[in-house]
Scaffold this active site. Structure first.
Site, mmCIF file in Angstrom:
data_model
loop_
_atom_site.group_PDB
_atom_site.id
_atom_site.type_symbol
_atom_site.label_atom_id
_atom_site.label_comp_id
_atom_site.label_asym_id
_atom_site.label_seq_id
_atom_site.Cartn_x
_atom_site.Cartn_y
_atom_site.Cartn_z
ATOM 1 C CD GLN A 11 -1.524 -22.933 -12.097
ATOM 2 O OE1 GLN A 11 -1.259 -22.054 -12.915
ATOM 3 N NE2 GLN A 11 -0.586 -23.503 -11.364
ATOM 4 C CB ALA A 60 -1.006 -30.252 -3.690
ATOM 5 C CB THR A 62 0.576 -25.456 -4.389
ATOM 6 O OG1 THR A 62 -0.586 -24.622 -4.492
ATOM 7 C CG2 THR A 62 0.237 -26.868 -4.862
ATOM 8 C CE1 TYR A 99 -0.875 -35.435 -12.768
ATOM 9 C CE2 TYR A 99 -2.748 -35.220 -11.290
ATOM 10 C CZ TYR A 99 -2.233 -35.552 -12.531
ATOM 11 O OH TYR A 99 -3.067 -36.010 -13.515
ATOM 12 C CG ASP A 102 10.576 -28.607 -9.085
ATOM 13 O OD1 ASP A 102 9.347 -28.478 -9.163
ATOM 14 O OD2 ASP A 102 11.344 -27.664 -8.811
ATOM 15 C CE1 TYR A 125 3.884 -28.223 -2.735
ATOM 16 C CE2 TYR A 125 6.024 -27.828 -3.725
ATOM 17 C CZ TYR A 125 4.707 -28.217 -3.847
ATOM 18 O OH TYR A 125 4.220 -28.602 -5.075
ATOM 19 C CE LYS A 129 2.960 -32.686 -3.932
ATOM 20 N NZ LYS A 129 1.540 -33.035 -4.242
ATOM 21 C CD1 TRP A 150 9.745 -24.524 -11.737
ATOM 22 C CD2 TRP A 150 10.513 -23.244 -13.407
ATOM 23 N NE1 TRP A 150 11.028 -24.148 -11.417
ATOM 24 C CE2 TRP A 150 11.533 -23.361 -12.426
ATOM 25 C CE3 TRP A 150 10.779 -22.496 -14.542
ATOM 26 C CZ2 TRP A 150 12.772 -22.746 -12.544
ATOM 27 C CZ3 TRP A 150 12.020 -21.883 -14.679
ATOM 28 C CH2 TRP A 150 13.008 -22.006 -13.685
#
Length: 299
Positions: A11, A60, A62, A99, A102, A125, A129, A150
């Site tokens: 994305q 990543a 994800t 990147y 949260d 995850y 990260k 999000w």
């Protein structure tokens, strides 16, 4: 300026490919066929071959729930690979933009997390990260770590498209209402990343470190879903589950392998002060993605 982009097909990666040309330099997109993040040791060779001024890592693992059953793979992609890239960046004096998420926080409390708050990830995850963050910071390379949350963008199985699909099939939806955060568009993340690079080209680089990058405002997943459906209806999309039929439920109603933070609020004061920008309300980005999703459904 030469930019090497890892993860061009995700994305954020797709949004970066659209945004980076404004800088006027060369952009090299290294996808999976060239940059295998399951083999972190090979990534330094890509950096050495390209000798970029800036490396942007948008790759990543994800799949949050899947990571619980494949922690070694998540470790390689989210922690070991960024460590190798950061070491290569340091060796070639390149700046690294990376990147994060949260999910490095446990979601306790009801106030927005700052960059200096203690981390306590609840999931594989989140843990991997965070390990990636630590490795990048320790590498000695000039770096910017953007934590976001999000993330949404047109294409793929994003939350907006999923809610439209479910609302068209079902008379009633049950959506979690005790997780709070800010839906953030990949386009915004890319735009801020490009602004940061442009500022550096003008002799105004941001100091290395972690910055929170999310839209302003906050909502729950339930509020997010209701907003999407309401605005889709205004744009002529037929649904069975109208906003008043999107029922609030707790996280416990949908048990998952990975625990999610309830409080995903992130303070962006540091980034806004450093870059001198205001960040748009989450609704603006959601509407842009929604309109692209609707256009894709009718094309």
């Amino acid at each position: 300026m030469k930019v090497l982009l890892f993860g061009p097909d995700g994305q954020v990666g797709r949004a970066l490919q659209a945004a980076l040309p404004v800088l006027g330099g060369e952009v090299v997109a290294a996808g999976r066929s060239r940059a295998d993040f399951t083999r972190p040791g090979a990534l330094a060779q890509v950096v050495a071959a390209e000798r970029p001024d800036v490396i942007v890592n948008a790759a990543a693992h994800t799949a949050v729930d899947k990571a619980e059953s494949e922690p070694d793979l998540a470790e390689r992609i989210n922690a070991l690979a960024p460590a190798e890239i950061a070491a290569a960046a340091a060796a070639h004096r390149a700046t690294l933009i990376h990147y994060s998420t949260d999910y490095v926080f446990d979601g306790a409390g009801s106030t927005a997390h700052s960059e200096t708050d203690a981390t306590a990830p609840l999931s594989v995850y989140g843990r991997t990260k965070r390990e990636g963050e630590v490795a990048v910071a320790a590498s000695g390379a000039p770096h910017l770590i953007f934590r976001t949350s999000w993330v949404h963008a047109p294409g793929g199985n994003n939350f907006i498209a999923k809610m439209l699909s479910l609302a068209s099939e079902r008379d009633e939806l049950r959506v979690i209402d005790d997780q709070v955060g800010a839906p953030t568009s990949a386009a915004l993340i890319a735009d801020i990343s490009v602004r940061v690079m442009a500022a550096a080209m003008e002799g105004r680089p941001l100091a290395s470190g972690i910055y929170h990058l999310v839209s302003s405002g906050e909502t729950t997943w339930n509020g997010y879903a209701r907003f999407v459906i309401e605005n889709a209806m205004q744009r002529g999309v037929a649904v069975k589950a109208t906003p008043d039929r999107v029922l609030p439920v707790p996280t416990s109603a949908f048990p998952t392998p990975a625990r999610r933070p309830l409080n995903s609020r992130l303070s962006t004061a540091k980034l806004r002060a450093a870059l001198g920008v205001d960040l748009p309300d989450w609704r603006i980005g959601v509407l842009e993605t929604l309109e692209a999703v609707i256009a894709g459904r009718t094309a």
